[in-house]
Design a protein around this motif. Structure first.
Motif, PDB file in Angstrom:
ATOM      1  N   VAL A   9      37.592 -75.968  15.136  1.00 47.17           N
ATOM      2  CA  VAL A   9      36.528 -76.137  14.148  1.00 47.17           C
ATOM      3  C   VAL A   9      35.516 -75.015  14.344  1.00 47.17           C
ATOM      4  O   VAL A   9      34.948 -74.870  15.424  1.00 47.17           O
ATOM      5  N   GLY A  10      35.325 -74.221  13.300  1.00 46.89           N
ATOM      6  CA  GLY A  10      34.402 -73.089  13.379  1.00 46.89           C
ATOM      7  C   GLY A  10      35.149 -71.793  13.634  1.00 46.89           C
ATOM      8  O   GLY A  10      35.658 -71.565  14.732  1.00 46.89           O
ATOM      9  N   TYR A  13      32.708 -65.638  14.262  1.00 48.20           N
ATOM     10  CA  TYR A  13      33.007 -64.511  15.153  1.00 48.20           C
ATOM     11  C   TYR A  13      33.966 -64.913  16.272  1.00 48.20           C
ATOM     12  O   TYR A  13      34.974 -64.264  16.518  1.00 48.20           O
ATOM     13  N   VAL A  57      35.544 -81.731   8.027  1.00 47.19           N
ATOM     14  CA  VAL A  57      35.716 -82.092   9.441  1.00 47.19           C
ATOM     15  C   VAL A  57      36.326 -83.493   9.571  1.00 47.19           C
ATOM     16  O   VAL A  57      37.157 -83.736  10.458  1.00 47.19           O
TER      17      VAL A  57
HETATM   18  N1  LIG Z   1      32.743 -67.804  25.063  1.00 45.56           N
HETATM   19  C1  LIG Z   1      32.276 -66.667  24.586  1.00 45.56           C
HETATM   20  O1  LIG Z   1      32.407 -65.601  25.184  1.00 45.56           O
HETATM   21  C2  LIG Z   1      31.583 -66.679  23.256  1.00 45.56           C
HETATM   22  C3  LIG Z   1      31.344 -65.497  22.552  1.00 45.56           C
HETATM   23  C4  LIG Z   1      30.685 -65.567  21.307  1.00 45.56           C
HETATM   24  C5  LIG Z   1      30.264 -66.792  20.831  1.00 45.56           C
HETATM   25  N2  LIG Z   1      30.485 -67.923  21.563  1.00 45.56           N
HETATM   26  C6  LIG Z   1      30.024 -69.240  21.091  1.00 45.56           C
HETATM   27  O2  LIG Z   1      30.797 -69.642  19.979  1.00 45.56           O
HETATM   28  C7  LIG Z   1      30.013 -70.425  19.099  1.00 45.56           C
HETATM   29  C8  LIG Z   1      30.058 -69.822  17.699  1.00 45.56           C
HETATM   30  O3  LIG Z   1      29.506 -68.517  17.745  1.00 45.56           O
HETATM   31  P1  LIG Z   1      29.904 -67.431  16.665  1.00 45.56           P
HETATM   32  O4  LIG Z   1      29.296 -66.161  17.115  1.00 45.56           O
HETATM   33  O5  LIG Z   1      31.350 -67.474  16.377  1.00 45.56           O
HETATM   34  O6  LIG Z   1      29.081 -67.986  15.382  1.00 45.56           O
HETATM   35  P2  LIG Z   1      29.362 -67.669  13.848  1.00 45.56           P
HETATM   36  O7  LIG Z   1      28.109 -68.036  13.133  1.00 45.56           O
HETATM   37  O8  LIG Z   1      29.951 -66.312  13.684  1.00 45.56           O
HETATM   38  O9  LIG Z   1      30.503 -68.712  13.429  1.00 45.56           O
HETATM   39  C9  LIG Z   1      30.284 -70.089  13.306  1.00 45.56           C
HETATM   40  C10 LIG Z   1      31.234 -70.652  12.233  1.00 45.56           C
HETATM   41  O10 LIG Z   1      31.091 -72.083  12.212  1.00 45.56           O
HETATM   42  C11 LIG Z   1      31.123 -72.511  10.848  1.00 45.56           C
HETATM   43  N3  LIG Z   1      30.428 -73.797  10.798  1.00 45.56           N
HETATM   44  C12 LIG Z   1      29.106 -74.038  10.899  1.00 45.56           C
HETATM   45  N4  LIG Z   1      28.856 -75.362  10.898  1.00 45.56           N
HETATM   46  C13 LIG Z   1      30.065 -75.979  10.779  1.00 45.56           C
HETATM   47  C14 LIG Z   1      30.464 -77.337  10.737  1.00 45.56           C
HETATM   48  N5  LIG Z   1      29.577 -78.328  10.811  1.00 45.56           N
HETATM   49  N6  LIG Z   1      31.779 -77.609  10.620  1.00 45.56           N
HETATM   50  C15 LIG Z   1      32.697 -76.612  10.546  1.00 45.56           C
HETATM   51  N7  LIG Z   1      32.372 -75.304  10.599  1.00 45.56           N
HETATM   52  C16 LIG Z   1      31.072 -74.996  10.712  1.00 45.56           C
HETATM   53  C17 LIG Z   1      30.446 -71.409  10.078  1.00 45.56           C
HETATM   54  O11 LIG Z   1      30.825 -71.429   8.706  1.00 45.56           O
HETATM   55  C18 LIG Z   1      30.952 -70.162  10.804  1.00 45.56           C
HETATM   56  O12 LIG Z   1      32.142 -69.657  10.240  1.00 45.56           O
HETATM   57  C19 LIG Z   1      28.606 -70.454  19.699  1.00 45.56           C
HETATM   58  O13 LIG Z   1      28.468 -71.622  20.489  1.00 45.56           O
HETATM   59  C20 LIG Z   1      28.584 -69.247  20.612  1.00 45.56           C
HETATM   60  O14 LIG Z   1      27.698 -69.378  21.708  1.00 45.56           O
HETATM   61  C21 LIG Z   1      31.140 -67.883  22.742  1.00 45.56           C
END
Ligand SMILES: NC(=O)c1ccc[n+]([C@@H]2O[C@H](COP(=O)([O-])OP(=O)(O)OC[C@H]3O[C@@H](n4cnc5c(N)ncnc54)[C@H](O)[C@@H]3O)[C@@H](O)[C@H]2O)c1
Length: 345
Positions: A9-10, A13, A57
């Motif tokens: 889910v999600g 990036y 979801v």
């Molecule tokens: N482990 C790592 O190295 C690492 C690296 C980058 C990001 N992250 C984590 O990953 C998570 C996401 O970060 P990101 O940079 O990908 O953010 P992002 O904003 O690029 O992506 C988030 C996605 O979630 C979707 N979304 C939002 N609410 C939603 C919901 N209720 N149901 C379904 N989809 C939903 C959005 O449309 C979007 O596509 C964060 O917790 C971040 O800290 C971890």
């Protein structure tokens, strides 16, 4: 053994990295990919994929073919989503940080216990071969007493709107610190300084200082504004010290048999005279490390825990320790950088 049916889910990036690594792992079967922006879910699985995509979801929660859900949505949504997944009887892997507060994190840990499900926080760096080796060495006492931990994680980063640089980047360093400090050694306080020189609305450059229970100290520098990418961690010990340079694939980890010893219980004046200070100049070795993507090891751990019913290496409790430190750091900033006590164990 049947593969575990997983949904992601999600898929902004980071989510596509989960998709790719789950697809590459034989013990898991990626069945659904969900994003409220369904185009992103489609993009993540590719145009010819047979994996189902959805923007609902609830469809994932009610799908009996889904045993486990990996959540990579914005941090503000983690707690509600993860709770709904656990209540629906799914095992959960949540991206770091686990939630936006200790209270939210504790709710998740309680729900995982109540519904007897695995709750894992993706502290990805703990699954890098380098950090696993560092932990083996600190736990085996190879470094002696840990004297300091110094971590720099700076680059021209994505300036996030919902969270500051501490909540975005420091979970990495804090989870690594939590993972490598041997039993009985932990941070006892945190003081934080941050700055927002571009008027983003919250800190884009930050420093955390954490005195350790054994008299040592940890320092973490996180920064979204640096023109160059530096990811260097030094773990200094009384016997040996480690340098981990994550952007140097040719030599990620180096162990130095170099250091300073103070013989006897020297008073201040003796130290000044250098009478009792001796310098050790020994060898440097670069431990051989396997090349493996951390996230694939994290997925393997998650699936292994589901099969074996055990707690993950980076369980909900480790997620909460990181949240406790981040909350205390936020309090420290409000107090102008004062040290705020931590009670992690
Ligand atoms: N482990 C790592 O190295 C690492 C690296 C980058 C990001 N992250 C984590 O990953 C998570 C996401 O970060 P990101 O940079 O990908 O953010 P992002 O904003 O690029 O992506 C988030 C996605 O979630 C979707 N979304 C939002 N609410 C939603 C919901 N209720 N149901 C379904 N989809 C939903 C959005 O449309 C979007 O596509 C964060 O917790 C971040 O800290 C971890």
């Amino acid at each position: 053994v049947e593969p575990i049916g997983i949904a992601v889910v999600g898929t902004g990036y980071w989510g596509p990295n989960l998709v790719r690594n789950i697809q590459g792992f034989a013990g898991a079967d990626l069945r659904v990919v969900c994003d409220i922006d369904v185009d992103r879910a489609t993009l993540a699985v590719g145009p010819h994929s047979t994996i189902r995509v959805t923007d609902v979801v609830e469809d994932v929660l009610s799908d009996p073919a889904i045993d486990a859900i990996a959540i990579a949505t914005p941090v503000s949504t983690h707690a509600d989503l993860a709770l709904a997944c656990l209540q629906a009887g799914k095992h959960v892997l949540v991206e770091k940080p686990l939630a936006l507060s200790v209270a939210e994190g504790e709710k998740l840990v309680a729900a995982a216990a109540e519904f007897d499900r695995v709750l894992m926080c993706d502290h990805t760096y703990c699954f890098t071969p380098a950090v696993r080796r560092i932990r083996e060495l600190t736990y085996a006492g190879a470094l002696g007493d840990i004297q300091y931990f110094d971590s720099v994680r700076i680059n021209l980063g994505l300036v996030r709107g919902d969270i500051d640089v501490f909540w975005d980047l420091a979970p990495h360093d804090l989870s690594i610190l939590d993972f490598v400090l041997p039993e009985g050694c932990e941070p006892v306080a945190v003081s934080a300084q941050g700055a927002d020189p571009i008027n983003a609305g919250h800190a884009c450059v930050g420093y955390l200082t954490l005195p350790l229970s054994n008299g040592g100290i940890a320092h973490i520098h996180v920064n979204w504004l640096s023109p160059t990418k530096v990811r260097t961690t030094i773990v200094g010990g009384s016997k040996r010290s480690l340098l981990w340079d994550d952007v140097n694939p040719a030599q990620r980890l180096s162990m130095y048999d170099k250091g300073v010893d103070l013989n006897g219980s020297a008073g201040h004046r003796d130290v000044q005279r250098n009478a009792l200070v001796s310098y050790r100049v020994g060898d440097m070795v670069a431990p051989a490390l396997p090349e493996r993507e951390a996230l694939s090891s994290a997925i393997e751990e998650f699936v292994g825990c589901i099969h074996e019913g055990r707690a993950p290496l980076t369980d909900g409790e480790s997620g909460i320790r990181v949240l406790r430190t981040l909350e205390a750091a936020a309090r420290s900033i409000e107090l102008g950088g004062a040290a705020v006590p931590l009670h992690l164990s």
